[in-house]
Design a protein around this motif. Structure first.
Motif, PDB file in Angstrom:
ATOM      1  N   LEU A  10      25.673  52.083 -59.262  1.00 14.98           N
ATOM      2  CA  LEU A  10      25.978  53.176 -60.184  1.00 14.98           C
ATOM      3  C   LEU A  10      26.053  52.707 -61.624  1.00 14.98           C
ATOM      4  CD1 LEU A  10      28.687  55.328 -58.337  1.00 14.98           C
ATOM      5  CD2 LEU A  10      26.196  55.410 -58.167  1.00 14.98           C
ATOM      6  N   ARG A  11      26.201  51.390 -61.826  1.00 15.04           N
ATOM      7  CA  ARG A  11      26.357  50.860 -63.182  1.00 15.04           C
ATOM      8  C   ARG A  11      25.308  49.779 -63.455  1.00 15.04           C
ATOM      9  NH1 ARG A  11      30.684  51.997 -66.090  1.00 15.04           N
ATOM     10  NH2 ARG A  11      30.526  50.006 -67.191  1.00 15.04           N
ATOM     11  N   GLU A  48      26.974  56.018 -64.848  1.00 15.23           N
ATOM     12  CA  GLU A  48      27.797  54.903 -65.330  1.00 15.23           C
ATOM     13  C   GLU A  48      29.298  55.169 -65.209  1.00 15.23           C
ATOM     14  OE1 GLU A  48      26.951  51.805 -67.446  1.00 15.23           O
ATOM     15  OE2 GLU A  48      25.250  51.952 -66.089  1.00 15.23           O
ATOM     16  N   ASP A  49      29.748  56.414 -65.402  1.00 10.18           N
ATOM     17  CA  ASP A  49      31.190  56.691 -65.384  1.00 10.18           C
ATOM     18  C   ASP A  49      31.632  57.433 -64.123  1.00 10.18           C
ATOM     19  OD1 ASP A  49      30.087  59.198 -65.843  1.00 10.18           O
ATOM     20  OD2 ASP A  49      31.540  59.756 -67.397  1.00 10.18           O
ATOM     21  N   TRP A  50      30.781  57.532 -63.139  1.00  8.47           N
ATOM     22  CA  TRP A  50      31.134  58.328 -61.963  1.00  8.47           C
ATOM     23  C   TRP A  50      32.301  57.736 -61.176  1.00  8.47           C
ATOM     24  CZ3 TRP A  50      26.688  61.196 -58.987  1.00  8.47           C
ATOM     25  CH2 TRP A  50      26.035  62.061 -59.868  1.00  8.47           C
ATOM     26  N   HIS A  51      32.479  56.433 -61.235  1.00  7.99           N
ATOM     27  CA  HIS A  51      33.575  55.823 -60.476  1.00  7.99           C
ATOM     28  C   HIS A  51      34.934  56.282 -60.976  1.00  7.99           C
ATOM     29  CE1 HIS A  51      33.133  53.256 -63.975  1.00  7.99           C
ATOM     30  NE2 HIS A  51      34.270  52.631 -63.699  1.00  7.99           N
ATOM     31  N   THR A  52      35.054  56.563 -62.275  1.00  8.78           N
ATOM     32  CA  THR A  52      36.312  57.086 -62.812  1.00  8.78           C
ATOM     33  C   THR A  52      36.311  58.609 -62.870  1.00  8.78           C
ATOM     34  OG1 THR A  52      35.448  56.757 -65.061  1.00  8.78           O
ATOM     35  CG2 THR A  52      36.862  55.027 -64.137  1.00  8.78           C
ATOM     36  N   THR A 106      27.311  50.358 -52.323  1.00  7.39           N
ATOM     37  CA  THR A 106      25.885  50.349 -52.661  1.00  7.39           C
ATOM     38  C   THR A 106      25.183  49.192 -51.957  1.00  7.39           C
ATOM     39  OG1 THR A 106      26.209  48.969 -54.637  1.00  7.39           O
ATOM     40  CG2 THR A 106      26.306  51.364 -54.942  1.00  7.39           C
ATOM     41  N   GLY A 107      23.854  49.180 -52.063  1.00 10.13           N
ATOM     42  CA  GLY A 107      23.040  48.097 -51.520  1.00 10.13           C
ATOM     43  C   GLY A 107      21.937  47.738 -52.501  1.00 10.13           C
TER      44      GLY A 107
END
Length: 276
Positions: A192-193, A215-219, A228-229
């Protein structure tokens, strides 16, 4: 009860198939398969028939390899049609996909929603000085070309970037609709980043590794863990108090070099959570 994860099984390799067959049963546990099972429907069905018998619940998201249209395989499904065929196959075995309602984790701990996603990539994982229309040229300067450019067709979308934009928009809408206090486990084949694309030997391969839209989806979407893989470089990373798990198995030469003795040792525990 545990939630495990693995990705990049690459079942066209016989050693990987044998490793999958040797995996013991986990009848009380759930398993995330985060993409790149293989290149054919037969390999996908082999994974599903094996793992749905050994885990209470299997959750799958697509990698790029599943979406390849192989010249030897019939019918010649492309793009969205191929993806939907994979979804249908999963549903026949009771496996969950990005097209299904997001399940709530039934194990111990606070309320969490497990979010399998299919987002794709849009060539934005590149340095700021590289213009969008020069991204492929920038990779070619290092003699890099992804097989996706030949075998991963975006139909009915005009491009892989357009398909990615549509997937990001539809997934964002679903995430925005979640209850505001609900924690998530975000699952995507690609990182994601951009900072997590750790490819020291082929750094310019990054353009085929995700989208800066996430980029900011985790927060933003209250992730407890991001799974992820794709990179074939398993690791646990932390950012903003969020745990990021890269869970690839990879090709036989890669996992044997890491000293892996069996697939059981490669399963990453996602829940219960671990402290940083």
């Amino acid at each position: 009860m545990k939630l495990y994860a693995i990705s990049d099984l690459h079942l066209r390799h016989n050693d990987n198939r044998l490793a999958l067959q040797a995996l013991p049963a986990h009848p009380e546990d759930w398993l995330i398969v985060a993409g790149d099972v293989g290149e054919t429907l037969a390999e996908m069905e082999f994974m599903l028939s094996t793992l749905t018998q050994r885990f209470r619940q299997v959750i799958w998201v697509p990698g790029n390899h599943e979406l390849w249209t192989m010249p030897s395989e019939q019918p010649q499904l492309k793009g969205e049609a191929r993806y939907q065929r994979m979804v249908s196959l999963c549903r026949g075995y009771g496996a969950l996909t990005p097209e299904d309602p997001y399940p709530r984790w039934p194990g111990p701990g606070p309320e969490r929603v497990i979010v399998p996603m299919f987002l794709g990539y849009d060539y934005t994982f590149r340095p700021d000085h590289v213009p969008a229309d020069k991204a492929l040229e920038w990779a070619w300067e290092d003699d890099l070309m992804c097989t996706d450019e030949v075998l991963l067709h975006p139909e009915p979308y005009a491009s892989r970037s357009a398909w990615c934009a549509a997937r990001v928009a539809s997934t964002r809408a679903r995430l925005e609709a979640l209850p505001p206090g609900c924690a998530t486990v975000l699952i995507n084949h690609y990182p994601l980043r951009y900072e997590h694309v750790r490819l020291p030997r082929i750094p310019r391969f990054s353009i085929w590794c995700g989208t800066k839209s996430t980029e900011d989806w985790h927060t933003r979407y209250r992730a407890e863990v991001v799974v992820t893989g794709h990179l074939h470089m398993p690791a646990t990373l932390w950012r903003d108090g969020v745990r990021f798990e890269e869970v690839s198995l990879g090709y036989p030469a890669q996992w044997k070099f890491r000293g892996v003795r069996g697939l059981e040792s490669c399963l990453r525990v996602i829940l219960p959570d671990a402290a940083p």
